[in-house]
Design a protein around this motif. Structure first.
Motif, short mmCIF file in Angstrom:
data_model
loop_
_atom_site.label_atom_id
_atom_site.label_comp_id
_atom_site.label_asym_id
_atom_site.label_seq_id
_atom_site.Cartn_x
_atom_site.Cartn_y
_atom_site.Cartn_z
N SER A 50 -1.11 13.17 10.39
CA SER A 50 -0.55 14.49 10.73
C SER A 50 -0.43 14.74 12.23
N ASP A 51 -0.10 13.70 12.99
CA ASP A 51 0.07 13.89 14.44
C ASP A 51 1.55 13.90 14.85
N LYS A 52 2.43 13.96 13.85
CA LYS A 52 3.89 14.01 14.06
C LYS A 52 4.44 12.69 14.61
N ILE A 53 3.64 11.63 14.56
CA ILE A 53 4.09 10.29 14.89
C ILE A 53 3.96 9.46 13.61
N PHE A 54 5.05 8.83 13.21
CA PHE A 54 5.09 8.23 11.88
C PHE A 54 4.73 6.75 11.85
N ASP A 55 4.50 6.14 12.99
CA ASP A 55 4.27 4.69 13.00
C ASP A 55 2.95 4.28 13.64
N ASN A 56 1.94 5.14 13.54
CA ASN A 56 0.67 4.85 14.22
C ASN A 56 -0.55 5.05 13.33
N ASP A 57 -0.36 5.08 12.02
CA ASP A 57 -1.49 5.46 11.16
C ASP A 57 -1.77 4.45 10.04
N GLY A 58 -1.57 3.16 10.34
CA GLY A 58 -1.84 2.14 9.34
C GLY A 58 -3.30 2.04 8.94
N ILE A 59 -4.19 2.48 9.84
CA ILE A 59 -5.62 2.41 9.54
C ILE A 59 -6.05 3.44 8.50
N VAL A 60 -5.26 4.51 8.36
CA VAL A 60 -5.59 5.54 7.37
C VAL A 60 -5.32 4.98 5.97
N TRP A 61 -6.25 5.14 5.07
CA TRP A 61 -6.10 4.60 3.72
C TRP A 61 -4.88 5.18 3.04
N HIS A 62 -4.03 4.30 2.52
CA HIS A 62 -2.76 4.72 1.94
C HIS A 62 -2.36 3.77 0.81
N PRO A 63 -1.45 4.19 -0.08
CA PRO A 63 -1.14 3.38 -1.26
C PRO A 63 0.10 2.51 -1.10
N HIS A 64 0.09 1.40 -1.84
CA HIS A 64 1.27 0.55 -2.00
C HIS A 64 1.35 0.08 -3.45
N TRP A 65 2.55 0.09 -3.99
CA TRP A 65 2.80 -0.68 -5.20
C TRP A 65 3.16 -2.10 -4.77
N VAL A 66 2.58 -3.07 -5.41
CA VAL A 66 2.92 -4.47 -5.14
C VAL A 66 2.99 -5.23 -6.46
N VAL A 67 3.69 -6.37 -6.42
CA VAL A 67 3.65 -7.31 -7.53
C VAL A 67 2.89 -8.53 -7.05
N LEU A 68 1.78 -8.83 -7.72
CA LEU A 68 0.94 -9.96 -7.37
C LEU A 68 1.28 -11.16 -8.25
N HIS A 69 1.16 -12.34 -7.67
CA HIS A 69 1.31 -13.54 -8.49
C HIS A 69 0.31 -14.60 -8.03
N LYS A 70 0.13 -15.60 -8.88
CA LYS A 70 -0.83 -16.67 -8.59
C LYS A 70 -0.38 -17.44 -7.35
N ASP A 71 -1.34 -17.70 -6.46
CA ASP A 71 -1.01 -18.42 -5.23
C ASP A 71 -2.23 -19.21 -4.79
N GLU A 72 -2.22 -20.51 -5.06
CA GLU A 72 -3.37 -21.34 -4.74
C GLU A 72 -3.43 -21.74 -3.28
N ARG A 73 -2.47 -21.28 -2.48
CA ARG A 73 -2.48 -21.59 -1.05
C ARG A 73 -3.51 -20.76 -0.29
N VAL A 74 -3.98 -19.70 -0.91
CA VAL A 74 -4.96 -18.83 -0.25
C VAL A 74 -6.24 -18.77 -1.08
N ALA A 75 -7.35 -18.53 -0.41
CA ALA A 75 -8.66 -18.62 -1.06
C ALA A 75 -8.84 -17.62 -2.19
N GLY A 76 -8.19 -16.47 -2.10
CA GLY A 76 -8.33 -15.46 -3.13
C GLY A 76 -7.49 -15.71 -4.36
N GLY A 77 -6.58 -16.69 -4.30
CA GLY A 77 -5.82 -17.08 -5.48
C GLY A 77 -4.62 -16.23 -5.82
N LEU A 78 -4.34 -15.20 -5.00
CA LEU A 78 -3.22 -14.29 -5.27
C LEU A 78 -2.49 -13.96 -3.98
#
Length: 240
Positions: A117-145
Motif C-alpha cells: 500500500s505504498d502506491k508503488i506496484f513493483d516493490n513488494d515481492g517480499i510481502v506474502w502473496h498468492p500464485h496459481w501454478v501448475v506443477l509437474h515432475k522434474d528430476e533436475r531439481v532436488a525437490g522433484g517438482l
C-alpha cells in the motif's frame, strides 16, 4: 489425474527423504513445519478460506535477498489440489494445480497489486502473496517438482489476464493473504475456481529458486521440501 499424482508423489517422496537429510538451509525452522492444513467453504460468502498452521510463526521467515532475478530465492506455503488448470483460468494441460503463497524480495511478480500500500506496484515481492501454478515432475531439481514452463510463442496456451507475463503456467490472482501467529490464510472467491468446492488438497512448505541462465534447469524449481501435511503428497484432505 490419479496416474499423475502417483508419478509425482513417488519422486516427491524421495525428494522429501533426501532434503530432510540436508541441514544446510538457513530456512529450516518451525515456521515451515506444518501441523495442519485446512480449506473451508463459507457458503454464505461464496468463498473458500485456505489455511496452513505451523509449529512456529507463519510467514515470519522470508528469503535472504541476493540482488538479482537469476538465483533469486522463493519461500512458499503451497496447497497442491485436484482442481483442473481450466478451473483457475489456464488452458488444459497435465500437472498439479497448486495455490502457492510466496515471498521473494528480489523481484515483484504481481504488477497489478500493491500489497504494501505504498502506491508503488513493483516493490513488494517480499510481502506474502498468492500464485496459481501448475506443477509437474522434474528430476533436475532436488525437490522433484517445478512450475511447468511454456513457449512464449505458443498460441495454444491460455493464461489468466492477471498472469505476471512469465513463460510459465503461473497467475497472480491478488487474493488477500493474512499471517497471524502460527497461521497463514488466503481467501478465494468461488467464482475464481469455477465454483468448485469439493476438491482434494495437501499442504507443503518449500524453498524454490528462479533460474534464468541455465537451460538445463527449470525457470522456477522446488529445491527443498521442509514439510508436507500428508507426509507423501497424496492430497487426502477434502474441503470442509
Amino acid at each position: 489425474m490419479k496416474s499423475i499424482l502417483v508419478s509425482i508423489s513417488t519422486v516427491f517422496f524421495f525428494a522429501i527423504s533426501t532434503s530432510s537429510c540436508a541441514q544446510e538451509s538457513p530456512y529450516i525452522n518451525d515456521d515451515f513445519l506444518i501441523k495442519e492444513v485446512k480449506v473451508s467453504h463459507k457458503a454464505d460468502l461464496a468463498v473458500t478460506v485456505w489455511e496452513i498452521n505451523v509449529s512456529g510463526k507463519a510467514g515470519n521467515t522470508t528469503p535472504i535477498k541476493v540482488g538479482q532475478l537469476d538465483g533469486a530465492p522463493v519461500l512458499g506455503y503451497v496447497f497442491p489440489t485436484t482442481l483442473q488448470p481450466t478451473d483457475v483460468g489456464f488452458s488444459k494441460t497435465d500437472g498439479i494445480v497448486a495455490l502457492a503463497l510466496t515471498s521473494h524480495p528480489d523481484f515483484d511478480d504481481t504488477p497489478l497489486w500493491d500489497e504494501n500500500s505504498d502506491k508503488i506496484f513493483d516493490n513488494d515481492g517480499i510481502v506474502w502473496h498468492p500464485h496459481w501454478v501448475v506443477l509437474h515432475k522434474d528430476e533436475r531439481v532436488a525437490g522433484g517438482l517445478s512450475v511447468k514452463q511454456i513457449r512464449k510463442d505458443d498460441k495454444t496456451v491460455v493464461l489468466p489476464p492477471t498472469n505476471p507475463g512469465m513463460p510459465m503456467y503461473m497467475d497472480s490472482p491478488g487474493y488477500p493473504v493474512v499471517t497471524k501467529n502460527n497461521t497463514i490464510k488466503v481467501i478465494v472467491p468461488d467464482y475464481r475456481i469455477n465454483n468448485k468446492t469439493t476438491f482434494n488438497y495437501d499442504g507443503v512448505a518449500a524453498f524454490m529458486k528462479v533460474n534464468t541462465s541455465n537451460k538445463n534447469l527449470p525457470m522456477l524449481g522446488v529445491y527443498e521440501v521442509f514439510s508436507v501435511a500428508s507426509g507423501n503428497l497424496s492430497l487426502p484432505y477434502k474441503v470442509q
